[in-house]
Design a protein around this motif. Sequence first.
Motif, PDB file in Angstrom:
ATOM      1  N   CYS A  86       0.831  -1.210   0.000  1.00  0.00           N
ATOM      2  CA  CYS A  86       0.000   0.000   0.000  1.00  0.00           C
ATOM      3  C   CYS A  86       0.865   1.258   0.000  1.00  0.00           C
ATOM      4  N   VAL A  87       1.951   1.267   0.755  1.00  0.00           N
ATOM      5  CA  VAL A  87       2.859   2.420   0.784  1.00  0.00           C
ATOM      6  C   VAL A  87       3.480   2.635  -0.595  1.00  0.00           C
ATOM      7  N   VAL A  88       4.004   1.574  -1.188  1.00  0.00           N
ATOM      8  CA  VAL A  88       4.637   1.676  -2.506  1.00  0.00           C
ATOM      9  C   VAL A  88       3.596   2.052  -3.567  1.00  0.00           C
ATOM     10  N   GLY A  89       2.421   1.431  -3.508  1.00  0.00           N
ATOM     11  CA  GLY A  89       1.362   1.758  -4.466  1.00  0.00           C
ATOM     12  C   GLY A  89       0.938   3.210  -4.373  1.00  0.00           C
ATOM     13  N   ALA A  90       0.807   3.705  -3.151  1.00  0.00           N
ATOM     14  CA  ALA A  90       0.467   5.118  -2.958  1.00  0.00           C
ATOM     15  C   ALA A  90       1.558   6.007  -3.556  1.00  0.00           C
ATOM     16  N   GLY A  91       2.813   5.612  -3.379  1.00  0.00           N
ATOM     17  CA  GLY A  91       3.922   6.361  -3.951  1.00  0.00           C
ATOM     18  C   GLY A  91       3.881   6.379  -5.469  1.00  0.00           C
ATOM     19  N   PHE A 115      -4.247   4.365   4.659  1.00  0.00           N
ATOM     20  CA  PHE A 115      -5.510   4.300   3.924  1.00  0.00           C
ATOM     21  C   PHE A 115      -5.753   2.900   3.363  1.00  0.00           C
ATOM     22  N   GLY A 116      -4.684   2.186   3.005  1.00  0.00           N
ATOM     23  CA  GLY A 116      -4.833   0.784   2.621  1.00  0.00           C
ATOM     24  C   GLY A 116      -5.345  -0.057   3.775  1.00  0.00           C
ATOM     25  N   LEU A 117      -4.822   0.203   4.981  1.00  0.00           N
ATOM     26  CA  LEU A 117      -5.293  -0.510   6.175  1.00  0.00           C
ATOM     27  C   LEU A 117      -6.744  -0.164   6.481  1.00  0.00           C
ATOM     28  N   LEU A 118      -7.080   1.105   6.314  1.00  0.00           N
ATOM     29  CA  LEU A 118      -8.460   1.539   6.540  1.00  0.00           C
ATOM     30  C   LEU A 118      -9.410   0.768   5.632  1.00  0.00           C
ATOM     31  N   LEU A 119      -9.062   0.650   4.356  1.00  0.00           N
ATOM     32  CA  LEU A 119      -9.897  -0.101   3.426  1.00  0.00           C
ATOM     33  C   LEU A 119     -10.034  -1.555   3.870  1.00  0.00           C
ATOM     34  N   PHE A 146     -16.022   4.540   3.038  1.00  0.00           N
ATOM     35  CA  PHE A 146     -16.609   5.242   1.888  1.00  0.00           C
ATOM     36  C   PHE A 146     -16.603   6.756   2.086  1.00  0.00           C
ATOM     37  N   VAL A 147     -16.901   7.205   3.300  1.00  0.00           N
ATOM     38  CA  VAL A 147     -16.906   8.645   3.576  1.00  0.00           C
ATOM     39  C   VAL A 147     -15.504   9.219   3.389  1.00  0.00           C
ATOM     40  N   PHE A 148     -14.500   8.563   3.958  1.00  0.00           N
ATOM     41  CA  PHE A 148     -13.131   9.076   3.833  1.00  0.00           C
ATOM     42  C   PHE A 148     -12.615   8.976   2.405  1.00  0.00           C
ATOM     43  N   GLY A 149     -12.939   7.897   1.712  1.00  0.00           N
ATOM     44  CA  GLY A 149     -12.529   7.762   0.316  1.00  0.00           C
ATOM     45  C   GLY A 149     -13.144   8.857  -0.548  1.00  0.00           C
ATOM     46  N   GLY A 171      -4.440   6.057  -3.696  1.00  0.00           N
ATOM     47  CA  GLY A 171      -3.584   5.019  -4.257  1.00  0.00           C
ATOM     48  C   GLY A 171      -3.322   3.893  -3.264  1.00  0.00           C
ATOM     49  N   GLY A 172      -3.162   4.244  -1.994  1.00  0.00           N
ATOM     50  CA  GLY A 172      -3.011   3.219  -0.959  1.00  0.00           C
ATOM     51  C   GLY A 172      -4.256   2.347  -0.876  1.00  0.00           C
ATOM     52  N   MET A 173      -5.418   2.968  -0.981  1.00  0.00           N
ATOM     53  CA  MET A 173      -6.673   2.206  -0.968  1.00  0.00           C
ATOM     54  C   MET A 173      -6.781   1.319  -2.213  1.00  0.00           C
ATOM     55  N   LEU A 174      -6.426   1.865  -3.365  1.00  0.00           N
ATOM     56  CA  LEU A 174      -6.504   1.098  -4.617  1.00  0.00           C
ATOM     57  C   LEU A 174      -5.601  -0.127  -4.574  1.00  0.00           C
ATOM     58  N   PHE A 175      -4.355   0.078  -4.180  1.00  0.00           N
ATOM     59  CA  PHE A 175      -3.429  -1.056  -4.135  1.00  0.00           C
ATOM     60  C   PHE A 175      -3.825  -2.049  -3.039  1.00  0.00           C
ATOM     61  N   GLY A 176      -4.372  -1.556  -1.934  1.00  0.00           N
ATOM     62  CA  GLY A 176      -4.885  -2.453  -0.904  1.00  0.00           C
ATOM     63  C   GLY A 176      -6.023  -3.311  -1.441  1.00  0.00           C
TER      64      GLY A 176
END
Length: 189
Positions: A86-91, A115-119, A146-149, A171-176
């Motif tokens: 998630c960190v790398v994906g967000a980057g 944000f990946g963890l949140l998802l 959903f609200v935060f996204g 991006g962190g959410m997407l990769f997660g």
Amino acid sequence: IFILLIANGLVFALQQFSPRFMMINFALWPATEPGAPFGIWQLLTYGFLHGNTTHILFNMFGLWMFGSDLERLWGPRRFLAYYLVCVVGAGLIQLIVAAIQGGLYPTVGASGGLFGLLLAFGLTFPNRIIVPLFPPIPMRAITFVFVFGALELFIGVSGAAPGIANFAHLGGMLFGFLVLRYWRSGRRR
């Protein structure tokens, strides 16, 4: 989680002693801007740097809050792999956005991983009731996701909060999400 908390704390302490060195070498710099000190390792290292004390405290609180149950469920190795992807994906998403927007500015923070963890937390424990700090209204975990996204998307598109890497968070959410889908597809075989 304990190791991630300690690592983030140690890196933040190093930042206080040598902020310029840490930012130039380990923050995520745009890859397409001439003169930017970009290095491929920055796709990981930026996630351990933070802008100030409030930034690291909120990120580490979120890491503990949403990561503890996931680490217990997945085990430490799978949890760490998920978080780092998630960190790398967000980057990677941040690099794309920086290439489109232009500008020579660094990105720091664990928020993409968070944000990946949140998802993952919202999808794994959708009916768990949480009370966010802002707004302090009890809601289901999946609603919070959903609200935060949606809020991140709105702020990113509108430019309402300059200096915040909203698309890196998404991006962190997407990769997660992609990692979770991959793991689930592997279980069906």
